[in-house]
Design a protein around this motif. Structure first.
Motif, PDB file in Angstrom:
ATOM      1  N   ARG A   2      25.613  93.305 -55.423  1.00  0.00           N
ATOM      2  CA  ARG A   2      25.186  91.978 -54.967  1.00  0.00           C
ATOM      3  C   ARG A   2      26.284  90.964 -55.258  1.00  0.00           C
ATOM      4  NH1 ARG A   2      19.895  89.179 -57.542  1.00  0.00           N
ATOM      5  NH2 ARG A   2      20.984  89.990 -59.378  1.00  0.00           N
ATOM      6  N   VAL A   3      26.647  90.180 -54.246  1.00  0.00           N
ATOM      7  CA  VAL A   3      27.655  89.125 -54.394  1.00  0.00           C
ATOM      8  C   VAL A   3      26.943  87.776 -54.330  1.00  0.00           C
ATOM      9  CG1 VAL A   3      29.690  88.032 -53.395  1.00  0.00           C
ATOM     10  CG2 VAL A   3      29.486  90.527 -53.400  1.00  0.00           C
ATOM     11  N   GLN A   4      27.230  86.920 -55.302  1.00  0.00           N
ATOM     12  CA  GLN A   4      26.596  85.603 -55.366  1.00  0.00           C
ATOM     13  C   GLN A   4      27.665  84.513 -55.371  1.00  0.00           C
ATOM     14  OE1 GLN A   4      24.419  86.359 -59.045  1.00  0.00           O
ATOM     15  NE2 GLN A   4      22.488  86.408 -57.891  1.00  0.00           N
ATOM     16  N   ILE A   5      27.459  83.496 -54.528  1.00  0.00           N
ATOM     17  CA  ILE A   5      28.351  82.339 -54.461  1.00  0.00           C
ATOM     18  C   ILE A   5      27.707  81.201 -55.253  1.00  0.00           C
ATOM     19  CG2 ILE A   5      29.574  80.716 -52.971  1.00  0.00           C
ATOM     20  CD1 ILE A   5      30.427  83.570 -52.508  1.00  0.00           C
ATOM     21  N   TYR A   6      28.478  80.594 -56.147  1.00  0.00           N
ATOM     22  CA  TYR A   6      27.976  79.504 -56.986  1.00  0.00           C
ATOM     23  C   TYR A   6      28.769  78.222 -56.740  1.00  0.00           C
ATOM     24  CZ  TYR A   6      25.329  82.755 -59.955  1.00  0.00           C
ATOM     25  OH  TYR A   6      24.433  83.688 -60.427  1.00  0.00           O
ATOM     26  N   ILE A   7      28.073  77.105 -56.784  1.00  0.00           N
ATOM     27  CA  ILE A   7      28.722  75.807 -56.962  1.00  0.00           C
ATOM     28  C   ILE A   7      28.823  75.600 -58.463  1.00  0.00           C
ATOM     29  CG2 ILE A   7      28.619  73.331 -56.525  1.00  0.00           C
ATOM     30  CD1 ILE A   7      28.846  74.981 -53.967  1.00  0.00           C
ATOM     31  N   VAL A   8      30.023  75.412 -58.963  1.00  0.00           N
ATOM     32  CA  VAL A   8      30.208  75.289 -60.412  1.00  0.00           C
ATOM     33  C   VAL A   8      29.395  74.102 -60.929  1.00  0.00           C
ATOM     34  CG1 VAL A   8      31.879  74.844 -62.247  1.00  0.00           C
ATOM     35  CG2 VAL A   8      32.466  76.390 -60.361  1.00  0.00           C
ATOM     36  N   GLY A   9      28.638  74.356 -61.990  1.00  0.00           N
ATOM     37  CA  GLY A   9      27.799  73.323 -62.576  1.00  0.00           C
ATOM     38  C   GLY A   9      26.335  73.464 -62.231  1.00  0.00           C
ATOM     39  N   THR A  10      26.015  74.380 -61.312  1.00  0.00           N
ATOM     40  CA  THR A  10      24.615  74.634 -60.973  1.00  0.00           C
ATOM     41  C   THR A  10      24.262  76.057 -61.392  1.00  0.00           C
ATOM     42  OG1 THR A  10      25.186  75.382 -58.742  1.00  0.00           O
ATOM     43  CG2 THR A  10      24.693  73.041 -59.026  1.00  0.00           C
ATOM     44  N   PRO A  11      23.056  76.265 -61.907  1.00  0.00           N
ATOM     45  CA  PRO A  11      22.720  77.577 -62.471  1.00  0.00           C
ATOM     46  C   PRO A  11      22.406  78.650 -61.441  1.00  0.00           C
ATOM     47  CG  PRO A  11      20.859  76.089 -62.679  1.00  0.00           C
ATOM     48  CD  PRO A  11      21.996  75.264 -62.149  1.00  0.00           C
ATOM     49  N   ASP A  12      21.987  78.245 -60.246  1.00  0.00           N
ATOM     50  CA  ASP A  12      21.549  79.228 -59.258  1.00  0.00           C
ATOM     51  C   ASP A  12      22.581  79.387 -58.150  1.00  0.00           C
ATOM     52  OD1 ASP A  12      19.041  79.596 -60.543  1.00  0.00           O
ATOM     53  OD2 ASP A  12      18.331  77.724 -59.630  1.00  0.00           O
ATOM     54  N   PRO A  13      22.726  80.590 -57.618  1.00  0.00           N
ATOM     55  CA  PRO A  13      23.669  80.788 -56.509  1.00  0.00           C
ATOM     56  C   PRO A  13      23.179  80.076 -55.251  1.00  0.00           C
ATOM     57  CG  PRO A  13      22.360  82.770 -56.855  1.00  0.00           C
ATOM     58  CD  PRO A  13      22.027  81.846 -57.983  1.00  0.00           C
ATOM     59  N   VAL A  14      24.128  79.602 -54.439  1.00  0.00           N
ATOM     60  CA  VAL A  14      23.761  78.981 -53.167  1.00  0.00           C
ATOM     61  C   VAL A  14      23.695  80.012 -52.050  1.00  0.00           C
ATOM     62  CG1 VAL A  14      24.658  76.708 -53.775  1.00  0.00           C
ATOM     63  CG2 VAL A  14      26.174  78.377 -52.697  1.00  0.00           C
ATOM     64  N   LYS A  15      24.280  81.176 -52.295  1.00  0.00           N
ATOM     65  CA  LYS A  15      24.285  82.215 -51.270  1.00  0.00           C
ATOM     66  C   LYS A  15      24.492  83.568 -51.937  1.00  0.00           C
ATOM     67  CE  LYS A  15      24.101  82.317 -46.708  1.00  0.00           C
ATOM     68  NZ  LYS A  15      23.177  81.536 -45.881  1.00  0.00           N
ATOM     69  N   GLU A  16      23.899  84.605 -51.368  1.00  0.00           N
ATOM     70  CA  GLU A  16      24.163  85.945 -51.872  1.00  0.00           C
ATOM     71  C   GLU A  16      24.114  86.950 -50.732  1.00  0.00           C
ATOM     72  OE1 GLU A  16      21.332  86.720 -54.968  1.00  0.00           O
ATOM     73  OE2 GLU A  16      19.791  87.390 -53.576  1.00  0.00           O
ATOM     74  N   ARG A  17      24.873  88.014 -50.914  1.00  0.00           N
ATOM     75  CA  ARG A  17      24.935  89.099 -49.934  1.00  0.00           C
ATOM     76  C   ARG A  17      24.919  90.430 -50.683  1.00  0.00           C
ATOM     77  NH1 ARG A  17      23.840  85.897 -46.625  1.00  0.00           N
ATOM     78  NH2 ARG A  17      24.885  85.380 -44.657  1.00  0.00           N
ATOM     79  N   PHE A  18      24.490  91.481 -49.993  1.00  0.00           N
ATOM     80  CA  PHE A  18      24.428  92.815 -50.577  1.00  0.00           C
ATOM     81  C   PHE A  18      25.370  93.740 -49.809  1.00  0.00           C
ATOM     82  CE2 PHE A  18      20.509  90.696 -51.621  1.00  0.00           C
ATOM     83  CZ  PHE A  18      20.280  91.053 -52.942  1.00  0.00           C
TER      84      PHE A  18
END
Length: 282
Positions: free
Chosen positions: A64-80
């Motif tokens: 699983r790949v997760q994209i984060y905005i630095v400073g926020t705890p949850d990913p904004v996007k993910e792909r498998f």
């Protein structure tokens, strides 16, 4: 004591080993430290490009790949990704609504696999480009043919006409480029001359109005009233003027701007030396 879920999430991502290449973004020069985004990023979003990681699945495992905005705890996007998806790089679109409303920010990504790994952050910056000046200037329905706002109503039979102390109507000509949910941001400022120059008499202020589906259907001018009188009109007395222009904003992005409109202000009470500020002089 109960744990803070945001801190826990941050700890989980920060504990991962830094083993991944920096994320890249479509249209961004890799050598630009500011990471200047394409001009339409706020409208179209961004495409995050990540390189194939060393431990890419070769069997039945799914990473699983997760994209984060630095400073926020949850990913904004993910792909498998599994073995069948193997490639040199992978493009992950991030919609504009998922991007932060700040001038500059950082992104990073994580790969959730046998061992979690993360990338270093990549700074991105929204491009600042002035919108093209293509829209007609605002007009003033209550002004005289010579462009003056006086103490009397210029169009007394117009049910929407206002006395100057009630406000000044600004009319935005309809344009076929308008869309429902666009915003008009109108700037207004008063000056101590008849040509919109010299010393400012009022603060520069912005009035915002959202374009509705009815506005698009009717194709009529859009009205904005300048008020309150005391702040934005009263400092102008005689031989003064105000200038106004507007920007059309779509999805938080200014896309078109207007030419400047000017209205002259003469609040001298007819036959007297004072200035009208209410109906008591009539």
């Amino acid at each position: 004591m109960p744990s803070d879920p945001d801190k826990a999430a941050t700890a989980n991502t920060s504990d991962a080993g830094v083993l991944l290449d920096l994320p890249r973004v479509e249209g961004v020069d890799a050598s630009d430290p500011a990471g200047t985004l394409p001009a339409d990023a706020k409208q179209k979003g961004i495409g995050v490009i990540i390189s194939r990681w060393l431990a890419f699945p070769v069997d039945a495992r799914i990473d699983r790949v997760q994209i984060y905005i630095v400073g926020t705890p949850d990913p904004v996007k993910e792909r498998f990704y599994g073995a069948a998806d193997d490639a040199l790089e992978f493009l992950i679109p991030v919609e504009p609504t998922l991007l932060p409303d700040v001038p500059s920010f950082e992104i990073r990504y994580m790969v959730r696999s046998v061992n979690d790994t993360t990338s270093l952050p990549r700074r991105l910056t929204f491009a600042i480009t002035p919108p093209p000046k293509v829209l007609k200037e605002p007009t003033f329905p209550d002004a005289t043919p010579w462009g003056y706002i006086n103490c009397t109503k210029n169009n007394p039979h117009d049910p929407d006409a206002l006395f100057v102390w009630e406000g000044i109507r600004v009319s935005i000509p309809f344009d076929d480029r308008f869309q429902a949910q666009d915003a008009i941001e109108l700037k207004w400022q008063g000056w101590d001359s008849l040509n919109g120059s010299g010393t400012a008499l009022t603060p520069l202020v912005t009035f915002t109005k959202t374009i509705t589906a009815a506005d698009i259907r009717d194709k009529k001018p859009i009205s904005i009233v300048i008020e309150p009188f005391a702040t934005h009109i009263e400092p102008m007395t005689n031989n003064d003027s105000a200038v106004t222009s507007y920007v059309l904003v779509r999805n938080r992005v200014p896309i078109f701007s207007s030419y400047t409109g000017l209205v002259k202000i003469d609040r001298v009470i007819p036959g007297e030396s004072g200035f009208c500020s209410d109906a008591s002089w009539m």
